[in-house]
Design an enzyme around this catalytic site. Structure first.
Site, PDB file in Angstrom:
ATOM      1  N   GLY A  10       0.732  -1.350   0.107  1.00 15.74           N
ATOM      2  CA  GLY A  10      -0.114  -0.314   0.149  1.00 15.74           C
ATOM      3  C   GLY A  10       0.694   1.248   0.209  1.00 15.74           C
ATOM      4  O   GLY A  10       0.271   2.275   0.617  1.00 15.74           O
ATOM      5  N   LYS A 150      -5.654  -0.439  11.343  1.00 15.29           N
ATOM      6  CA  LYS A 150      -6.679  -0.527  11.003  1.00 15.29           C
ATOM      7  C   LYS A 150      -7.395  -0.129  10.153  1.00 15.29           C
ATOM      8  O   LYS A 150      -6.981   0.347   9.489  1.00 15.29           O
ATOM      9  CB  LYS A 150      -7.276   0.796  12.637  1.00 15.29           C
ATOM     10  CG  LYS A 150      -7.634   2.062  12.151  1.00 15.29           C
ATOM     11  CD  LYS A 150      -7.373   2.705  12.984  1.00 15.29           C
ATOM     12  CE  LYS A 150      -9.054   3.219  12.596  1.00 15.29           C
ATOM     13  NZ  LYS A 150      -9.320   4.562  12.281  1.00 15.29           N
ATOM     14  N   ASP A 179      -1.625   1.765  17.145  1.00 17.15           N
ATOM     15  CA  ASP A 179      -2.742   2.153  17.389  1.00 17.15           C
ATOM     16  C   ASP A 179      -2.238   3.437  16.959  1.00 17.15           C
ATOM     17  O   ASP A 179      -1.504   3.799  18.423  1.00 17.15           O
ATOM     18  CB  ASP A 179      -3.527   1.597  18.009  1.00 17.15           C
ATOM     19  CG  ASP A 179      -4.837   2.752  18.618  1.00 17.15           C
ATOM     20  OD1 ASP A 179      -4.181   3.968  18.670  1.00 17.15           O
ATOM     21  OD2 ASP A 179      -5.632   2.536  18.630  1.00 17.15           O
ATOM     22  N   HIS A 180      -2.395   4.113  16.513  1.00 16.89           N
ATOM     23  CA  HIS A 180      -0.667   5.320  16.732  1.00 16.89           C
ATOM     24  C   HIS A 180      -1.171   6.276  17.574  1.00 16.89           C
ATOM     25  O   HIS A 180      -0.064   7.137  17.914  1.00 16.89           O
ATOM     26  CB  HIS A 180      -0.947   6.465  14.967  1.00 16.89           C
ATOM     27  CG  HIS A 180      -2.030   7.395  14.974  1.00 16.89           C
ATOM     28  ND1 HIS A 180      -3.621   6.904  14.336  1.00 16.89           N
ATOM     29  CD2 HIS A 180      -1.846   8.750  14.716  1.00 16.89           C
ATOM     30  CE1 HIS A 180      -4.233   8.291  14.195  1.00 16.89           C
ATOM     31  NE2 HIS A 180      -3.232   9.299  14.604  1.00 16.89           N
ATOM     32  N   LYS A 184       1.761   8.369  20.811  1.00 16.39           N
ATOM     33  CA  LYS A 184       1.788   9.884  21.086  1.00 16.39           C
ATOM     34  C   LYS A 184       2.607   9.876  21.935  1.00 16.39           C
ATOM     35  O   LYS A 184       2.151   9.454  23.272  1.00 16.39           O
ATOM     36  CB  LYS A 184       0.459  10.679  21.360  1.00 16.39           C
ATOM     37  CG  LYS A 184      -0.369  10.800  19.640  1.00 16.39           C
ATOM     38  CD  LYS A 184      -0.979  11.041  19.112  1.00 16.39           C
ATOM     39  CE  LYS A 184      -2.147  10.719  17.792  1.00 16.39           C
ATOM     40  NZ  LYS A 184      -1.682  11.760  17.334  1.00 16.39           N
ATOM     41  N   GLU A 218     -11.700  16.561  16.451  1.00 18.40           N
ATOM     42  CA  GLU A 218     -10.583  17.441  15.399  1.00 18.40           C
ATOM     43  C   GLU A 218     -11.628  18.659  14.376  1.00 18.40           C
ATOM     44  O   GLU A 218     -12.918  18.506  14.924  1.00 18.40           O
ATOM     45  CB  GLU A 218     -10.933  15.702  13.777  1.00 18.40           C
ATOM     46  CG  GLU A 218     -10.355  15.027  14.719  1.00 18.40           C
ATOM     47  CD  GLU A 218     -10.328  13.857  14.029  1.00 18.40           C
ATOM     48  OE1 GLU A 218      -9.285  14.105  12.861  1.00 18.40           O
ATOM     49  OE2 GLU A 218     -11.105  12.699  13.784  1.00 18.40           O
ATOM     50  N   HIS A 242      -8.861   4.470  19.143  1.00 22.00           N
ATOM     51  CA  HIS A 242      -8.011   5.279  19.706  1.00 22.00           C
ATOM     52  C   HIS A 242      -8.426   5.643  21.055  1.00 22.00           C
ATOM     53  O   HIS A 242      -7.341   6.061  22.238  1.00 22.00           O
ATOM     54  CB  HIS A 242      -7.992   6.339  19.215  1.00 22.00           C
ATOM     55  CG  HIS A 242      -7.377   6.402  17.859  1.00 22.00           C
ATOM     56  ND1 HIS A 242      -5.977   5.290  17.485  1.00 22.00           N
ATOM     57  CD2 HIS A 242      -7.949   6.702  16.090  1.00 22.00           C
ATOM     58  CE1 HIS A 242      -6.003   5.413  15.861  1.00 22.00           C
ATOM     59  NE2 HIS A 242      -6.980   6.190  15.680  1.00 22.00           N
TER      60      HIS A 242
HETATM   61  C1  BG6 Z   1      -7.356   8.100  12.018  1.00 18.11           C
HETATM   62  C2  BG6 Z   1      -8.870   8.233  12.113  1.00 18.11           C
HETATM   63  O1  BG6 Z   1      -7.241   6.846  12.869  1.00 18.11           O
HETATM   64  O2  BG6 Z   1      -6.694   8.774  13.267  1.00 18.11           O
HETATM   65  C3  BG6 Z   1      -9.258   9.031  11.085  1.00 18.11           C
HETATM   66  O3  BG6 Z   1      -9.199   6.779  10.511  1.00 18.11           O
HETATM   67  C4  BG6 Z   1      -8.578  10.472  12.198  1.00 18.11           C
HETATM   68  O4  BG6 Z   1     -10.159   9.124  10.904  1.00 18.11           O
HETATM   69  C5  BG6 Z   1      -7.248  10.142  12.577  1.00 18.11           C
HETATM   70  O5  BG6 Z   1      -8.596  11.614  11.568  1.00 18.11           O
HETATM   71  C6  BG6 Z   1      -6.595  11.497  13.780  1.00 18.11           C
HETATM   72  O6  BG6 Z   1      -5.391  11.110  14.034  1.00 18.11           O
HETATM   73  P1  BG6 Z   1      -4.525  12.152  14.721  1.00 18.11           P
HETATM   74  O7  BG6 Z   1      -3.301  12.027  15.191  1.00 18.11           O
HETATM   75  O8  BG6 Z   1      -4.805  13.171  13.528  1.00 18.11           O
HETATM   76  O9  BG6 Z   1      -5.630  12.429  15.718  1.00 18.11           O
END
Ligand code: BG6
Length: 475
Positions: A10, A150, A179-180, A184, A218, A242
């Site tokens: 990808g 995910k 899970d990003h 952080k 967001e 998250h």
């Molecule tokens: C992603 C979601 O996992 O996280 C998005 O699919 C979201 O919809 C994003 O915008 C938010 O990530 P961050 O790091 O910008 O808060």
């Protein structure tokens, strides 16, 4: 030991462009990649190496926190990348891929310790894992790591099926569910912040804390992801993963493996009761900075009349010795008034006094993004003899903070699973969310609208007002 071969499925996608190449580049700048290091970028688009390297360089210039670092370094980094046109769903292509990878590793003298990163649609996870295994692309007697992006399933049943499919090809310890939010830095530092400050540890419990508020708001809307998002909604896209991981990280007592216990301790909300504990919303037309913003239903690609939620707020109670009786209010939404991820501990107000119409409380706010800070609100006597709030604040500058993906990619390359989502947590989170999914599908929870650019549906206030609380907004 660091894996020295990175195989990205990808590679022409959005995530690779915005996050993965910029993160790898920053790791390179910091000297954190092994030397030599081989990157194989796989995609369907007809790039050759040179074209793809320019594409990656452009992504780095645009999206890396240090994108205007010198061109020489960018060009040195992108030379590590080889592009391969590949249809990852076609088993027949894997033998050729294996040959290409092995040839390059021989040239560079690499041992064949490989990390496979699956930044593809979820229906391809299982088949790709199985092709990697069957083709021998995962080398015997070498390190192998499989990183999965995910969504990990759509619900409990599909998540279990996905995990079972992956386990047919890879042992559990080689699978890294990313899970990003766990990457952080402020999220990673939460526990050490508490552990290193006994004064915090002493007060963060049901003895002193009235409620905890976890917000991830967001400003962006659905962007160009209508196809995915309209199916997913905020509950699947942000909440199940998250937000519940943030809950686990906030409430756990000590070591990381405590997270599972926290998720286990969350009282289930039956679908019949969901309406009393959960608020869902969808943005309508609104504005930000004086500019009009379209409502969700008018965004390109959204199914007419869609009832997909773009906002979720929930009250979660834990059956846990430290947190019993303390509501955790968790909310996330798109097209809100600000981009902010933060955790606020709201302390009790035993003085029963008021300050500017509000009870006299202390607050500990931990801001995760966009800027990191720790903020402790005290109340002092002001010049006029009345109380006024003052803040003790520590903040870090944004460009100093590594991106979530930098840490997580480095951890995956090193084989450190600490800050990945573990399967048992994912499963427990799906179990907890399942009745809410059903309640939404059966319309047992009203779908409120909120203007784009606002703080979400006003009904979310009532969730807290019932217990005499209110959301603490940014100061
Ligand atoms: C992603 C979601 O996992 O996280 C998005 O699919 C979201 O919809 C994003 O915008 C938010 O990530 P961050 O790091 O910008 O808060």
């Amino acid at each position: 030991m660091l894996a020295s071969t990175f195989v990205l499925f990808g590679a022409t996608g959005d995530l690779a462009k915005r996050k993965l190449f910029p993160a790898l580049y920053n790791l390179d700048l910091d000297g954190k990649l092994p030397e030599p290091f081989a990157v194989f970028a796989l995609g369907r688009k007809p790039f050759d190496d040179e074209m793809f390297r320019e594409h990656a360089a452009e992504a780095i210039r645009r999206f890396s926190r240090r994108g205007n670092a010198d061109e020489e370094k960018i060009s040195r980094f992108v030379k590590r990348i080889k592009y391969q046109i590949a249809d990852a769903t076609d088993a027949a292509g894997y033998a050729g891929l294996r040959e290409t990878v092995e040839k390059r590793e021989r040239e560079l003298g690499l041992p064949g310790d490989r990390l496979f990163y699956l930044s593809v649609a979820p229906e391809h996870f299982g088949p790709i894992a199985s092709h990697i295994r069957a083709s021998g692309l995962a080398k015997e007697n070498a390190l192998t790591r499989l990183v999965i992006e995910k969504p990990f399933g759509r619900d409990l049943a599909t998540a279990r099926a996905l995990n079972a499919a992956l386990l047919e090809s890879f042992p559990a310890e080689d699978i890294y569910y990313i899970d990003h939010y766990l990457g952080k830095p402020m999220v990673q530092n939460l526990q050490s912040l508490i552990a290193a400050n006994p004064v915090l540890k002493a007060v963060l419990s049901n003895k002193y804390v009235a409620n905890v508020q976890i917000t991830a708001s967001e400003t962006v809307g659905v962007e160009s992801r209508a196809g995915y998002y309209d199916e997913a909604g905020a509950l699947r896209d942000m909440f199940q993963n998250h937000m519940l991981q943030l809950l686990m990280m906030t409430a756990r007592h000590s070591e990381i493996f405590d997270k599972r216990r926290i998720m286990e301790s969350a009282y289930p909300i039956a679908k019949e009761a969901a309406g009393s504990h959960v608020v869902r919303g969808q943005y309508a037309a609104g504005s930000a900075d004086g500019k009009p913003l379209a409502g969700y239903l008018d965004e390109p690609g959204i199914v007419p009349g869609s009832r997909t939620e773009t906002y979720v707020a929930a009250r979660v109670m834990l059956d846990d010795p430290i947190w019993r009786g303390v509501p955790f209010y968790i909310r996330t939404g798109k097209r809100m008034s600000e981009k902010s991820t933060r955790i606020v501990f709201v302390f009790k107000d035993p003085l029963e006094a008021h300050i500017q119409g509000e009870p006299v409380r202390n607050y500990l706010t931990i801001r995760v993004q966009p800027d990191e800070s720790v903020d402790f609100r005290l109340n002092l006597h002001g010049m006029d003899g009345g109380l006024e709030p003052v803040s003790l604040r520590f903040s870090t500058r944004k460009e100093e903070v590594p991106e979530a993906y930098e840490r997580l990619l480095h951890d995956a390359l090193s084989g450190d699973p600490t800050f990945f989502a573990h399967w048992d947590e994912i499963e427990l989170a799906w179990k907890w969310v399942q009745p809410l999914q059903e309640a939404f599908a059966e319309n047992r929870v009203p779908l409120y609208t909120y203007p784009a650019g606002s703080r979400g549906p006003k009904e979310a206030e009532e969730l807290l007002a019932e217990q005499g609380f209110s959301w603490l907004e940014q100061e």
